[in-house]
Design an enzyme around this catalytic site. Structure first.
Site, short mmCIF file in Angstrom:
data_model
loop_
_atom_site.label_atom_id
_atom_site.label_comp_id
_atom_site.label_asym_id
_atom_site.label_seq_id
_atom_site.Cartn_x
_atom_site.Cartn_y
_atom_site.Cartn_z
CB THR A 20 0.58 0.20 11.18
OG1 THR A 20 -0.15 1.42 11.38
CG2 THR A 20 -0.09 -0.62 10.12
CG ASP A 75 1.52 8.56 19.52
OD1 ASP A 75 2.31 9.43 19.12
OD2 ASP A 75 1.06 7.65 18.79
O1 G3H Z 1 2.25 7.95 16.43
C1 G3H Z 1 2.25 6.75 16.05
C2 G3H Z 1 2.94 6.35 14.83
O2 G3H Z 1 3.21 7.45 14.05
C3 G3H Z 1 2.40 5.12 14.21
O3 G3H Z 1 2.69 5.01 12.85
O4 G3H Z 1 0.92 3.72 11.70
O5 G3H Z 1 3.23 3.73 10.85
O6 G3H Z 1 2.71 2.53 12.92
P1 G3H Z 1 2.35 3.68 12.05
ZN ZN Z 2 2.10 9.33 14.73
#
Ligand code: G3H
Ligand code: ZN
Length: 304
Positions: free
Chosen positions: A231, A86
């Site tokens: 998150t 990621d």
């Molecule tokens: O690449 C990871 C996600 O975009 C995480 O996003 O902070 O809303 O969970 P988030």
């Molecule tokens: Zn992200």
């Protein structure tokens, strides 16, 4: 022996049939087990991914891959699992390709567009030679900097990056990583629709935690096929762990409430529960349902 799917067919099917498959970030062994458990219990395909920071915390990209594969084996996971890097930089994307991740995201959004494109092309070449899927990012996903989100992705960039061969495309459409700020303006559906009309590839919604359900569903109906969640699970873990401590369960010496296996359990279970709820929002179908449909399609063909 664990098999990692590159997800290309999974996400193409999702875009075609207007549902999404979650991309869930792992942070440690408990996270990995919680994510795989939710996928197996719902019989849905899953993408498990690791950020560069989480990989560093866990001891490197190889350990992450080993943990995911060994956990798949020990838990007898029978649903398709994609392992994705990621927000990788150029070096980490190359490292994960060499290690045999089944998918990588090369995030060159901070580079000038020409350089982002050139490096994305290099990653595509290396990855595709090995059957590995590639996600790129255009525009910018916001980072807690304001109600507008980051820079919107342009339709022109979407066309260019898809022509270069990306399998999935992450677009800045007002989305933000982390907790959404007060007064957030919401997703830009007009831009999402323009991009979705212009390119056929599965589109990726980063910052998927904390977006209201109706907006998530509308984004999926317009072409979002992968929704990234990190998150949300951190908050679920934190809330359940906080309850454990607030109830002073850690002080229960008779039941060994101080044992890390007990301390970590409520949070780990909360991740599985949160993921099951998210799968419902995304409309991810069970693989058994998919197989039934495939069988139906085949029998119709035979009749003709
Ligand atoms: O690449 C990871 C996600 O975009 C995480 O996003 O902070 O809303 O969970 P988030
Ligand atoms: Zn992200």
């Amino acid at each position: 022996m664990a098999y990692l799917d590159n997800g290309n067919q999974i996400f193409k099917d999702a875009r075609k049939n207007h549902y999404a498959v979650g991309a869930y970030n792992t942070n440690n062994l408990e996270w990995t087990r919680a994510i795989l458990r939710a996928a197996e219990e719902t019989r849905t395909p899953v993408l498990i991914q690791v950020s560069t920071g989480a990989a560093k915390y866990m001891g490197g990209y190889k350990i992450v891959k080993d943990i995911v594969e060994d956990t798949m084996d020990s838990m007898n996971i029978s649903v398709p699992v994609v392992l994705n890097l990621d927000h990788g930089d150029f070096e980490s994307a190359k490292e994960c390709i060499a290690l045999g991740y089944s998918s990588v995201m090369f995030d060159g959004h901070a580079l000038p567009t020409d350089e982002n494109l050139a490096k994305t092309k290099e990653i595509i070449k290396l990855a595709h030679e090995r059957g590995i899927s590639v996600e790129a990012e255009i525009g910018k996903i916001g980072e807690n900097q304001g109600a507008d989100g980051g820079e919107l992705a342009s339709v022109e960039d979407a066309k260019t990056f898809v022509a270069a061969g990306v399998d999935k495309l992450a677009c800045g459409i007002g989305n933000i990583h982390g907790v959404y700020p007060e007064g957030w303006k919401g997703l830009n559906f007009d831009r999402l629709k323009e991009i979705a009309d212009a390119v056929p590839v599965p589109l990726v919604l980063h910052g998927g935690s904390g977006i209201p359900e109706d907006q998530v569903k509308k984004a999926i109906s317009l072409g979002i096929s992968k929704v990234n969640i990190n998150t949300e699970f951190q908050l679920a873990f934190q809330g359940a762990t906080r309850k454990y401590f607030e109830a002073h369960k850690d002080e229960d010496k008779a039941n060994k409430g101080y044992d890390p296996r007990k301390l970590l359990l409520p949070g780990t279970e909360a991740i599985t529960d949160a993921m099951k709820e998210m799968i419902g929002w995304l409309g991810t179908p069970s693989i058994d349902e998919e197989l039934k449909n495939a069988a139906f399609d085949r029998s119709s063909l035979n009749e003709e």
